[in-house]
Design an enzyme around this catalytic site. Structure first.
Site, PDB file in Angstrom:
ATOM      1  N   ASP A 125      -4.937  -5.261  -6.522  1.00  0.00           N
ATOM      2  CA  ASP A 125      -4.763  -3.843  -6.175  1.00  0.00           C
ATOM      3  C   ASP A 125      -3.300  -3.405  -6.307  1.00  0.00           C
ATOM      4  O   ASP A 125      -2.994  -2.240  -6.552  1.00  0.00           O
ATOM      5  CB  ASP A 125      -5.196  -3.567  -4.722  1.00  0.00           C
TER       6      ASP A 125
ATOM      7  N   ASP B 256       0.797  -1.224   0.000  1.00  0.00           N
ATOM      8  CA  ASP B 256       0.000   0.000   0.000  1.00  0.00           C
ATOM      9  C   ASP B 256       0.829   1.274   0.000  1.00  0.00           C
ATOM     10  O   ASP B 256       0.276   2.361  -0.210  1.00  0.00           O
ATOM     11  CB  ASP B 256      -0.938   0.024   1.219  1.00  0.00           C
TER      12      ASP B 256
HETATM   13  N1  GLY Z   1      -6.794  -1.773  -1.748  1.00  0.00           N
HETATM   14  C1  GLY Z   1      -7.873  -2.101  -0.911  1.00  0.00           C
HETATM   15  C2  GLY Z   1      -9.201  -1.912  -1.513  1.00  0.00           C
HETATM   16  O1  GLY Z   1      -9.355  -1.624  -2.674  1.00  0.00           O
HETATM   17  O2  GLY Z   1     -10.156  -2.068  -0.789  1.00  0.00           O
END
Ligand code: GLY
Length: 408
Positions: A181, A119
């Site tokens: 993601d 992240d």
């Molecule tokens: N990256 C986490 C989400 O999209 O919820």
């Protein structure tokens, strides 16, 4: 390849400058300025409602008008400063720059810490990435380079991807896990490689995109949320879900990350394999949308009940990505198709059904954070607002005949 790539990226930005005043796209009569004004008015309300400048607005529950705040280090902490940077980009009003700097400066020290998950790409590019792009502040540049090096430490060369969630290795018995993601966070590595960082970061990003393309998608180009790999020989073990309805379903935001991610990888590499793949992952998403083009939180959910929540965040991410994709496809009909789909999404997001209006000071209603944990269900969420505003600004640039992406 890399020489070709830097030339390609250079041409892209050069072309953006030249083309900016040269032609006007025919976008129709969508009132893009009015919707950006709306975002600015809502953000002004939020900004002046904050009890202190270290509060980072994150989400508003359905039916409420109060923000929940998030802390520096959460995956969503960059979206509010990102919104402030976009408003500064659009207005050049120092109020937005000062406000964006305050929050970005809170985030900056994190860039010198170990990356706890993939992240860090979201966190850094939305806050410091936009800050550096718009101000050239060298403290942001140094921090971004440091964050990219930390992110790269999660790369496993045996597998060919970044470990997205170190915390899930034991908890879920996912020895090397990569979530779709994570495609978004390759942007930090590409950025670093062309801004004085280690060139190996470019190779890592490309290999991650290739490996993900090979294993994380089903034959119809819908994706698994999580790909699990073996750490010893790197083989693909299984595809599963974490935030979707089932292992075999298409979680809406996951597919949106794939659309945006592969479009961005094409921007950075100029490699036609990634453009082709961006189109394929877009097409399956577009084919399965309900009439108003805002997906249910998972595409399989609509089969059970039409009252399942929608996910406006997925629509906003996709609209922004398709506007960019429309500028890369060679044939005019396909370009118009992707652009018109994006505009139709923005039209629906901008309707009273989806805009928060007087209900709260976010831009949009009806996003889903984590359905399986019953967290942020049918809520207003900062990343929906971030990509909605980004898409509006991209559309405005397209209308002026500019490149949708500007950058350092
Ligand atoms: N990256 C986490 C989400 O999209 O919820």
């Amino acid at each position: 390849m890399k020489t070709f790539v830097s030339v390609f990226v250079g041409m892209l930005f050069a072309a953006s400058c030249i083309s900016c005043h040269s032609s006007k796209e025919n976008i129709g009569d969508f009132p893009v300025e009015k919707e950006i004004d709306y975002c600015r008015a809502q953000a002004t309300l939020t900004l002046f409602s904050l009890p202190s400048t270290d509060k980072i607005p994150n989400s508003v529950d359905r039916g409420s008008s109060s923000w929940h705040y998030t802390q520096v280090g959460s995956w969503t902490c960059g979206f509010w400063p990102g919104i402030l940077w976009y408003l500064y980009e659009d207005t050049r009003d120092s109020l937005w720059e000062k406000s964006a700097r305050k929050v970005s400066d809170l985030i900056l020290p994190l860039a010198y810490e170990k990356a706890h998950s993939h992240d860090s790409g979201f966190i850094m590019m939305t806050s410091l990435g936009n800050g550096y792009r718009l101000t050239g502040d060298l403290s942001y540049k140094a921090a971004l380079l440091s964050a990219a090096d930390s992110l790269a430490k999660l790369y496993n060369p045996k597998v060919g991807t970044i470990l997205s969630w170190p915390g899930m290795v034991q908890e879920k018995n996912w020895p090397h896990n990569t979530i779709v993601d994570n495609m978004m966070n390759l942007e930090l590595l590409f950025w670093a490689a062309r801004n004085g960082g280690d060139k190996r970061l470019y190779d890592i990003a490309v290999r991650h995109a290739e490996t993900t393309m090979r294993y994380q998608f089903r034959p119809d180009y819908s994706c698994y949320h999580v790909a699990v790999y073996d750490t010893i020989d790197g083989h693909f073990i299984k595809g599963v879900t974490h935030q979707g309805l089932s292992d075999d379903s298409m979680w809406a935001r996951g597919q949106a990350w794939a659309i945006y991610g592969y479009t961005m990888v094409y921007r950075e590499t100029g490699d036609p394999r990634f453009l082709d793949f961006a189109r394929k992952v877009s097409n399956v998403y577009l084919k399965c949308l309900p009439a108003d083009m805002i997906p249910y939180w998972d595409f399989a959910a609509q089969e059970f009940s039409s009252v399942e929540p929608r996910d406006a965040s997925a629509a906003a991410i996709t609209a922004s990505a398709l506007l960019e994709l429309s500028t890369y496809v060679a044939d005019a009909d396909s370009a118009a198709f992707y652009r018109n789909q994006a505009v139709a999404m923005l039209e629906n997001l901008s309707s009273p059904d989806y805009q928060a209006g007087a209900q709260n000071s976010a831009f949009l209603l009806h996003s889903v954070g984590h359905m399986n944990k019953n967290v942020e269900v049918d809520a207003s969420i900062s990343y929906a607002d971030y990509y909605y505003l980004e898409a509006l600004i991209r559309l405005k640039r397209l209308e002026k005949g500019c490149s949708v992406v500007t950058g350092l």
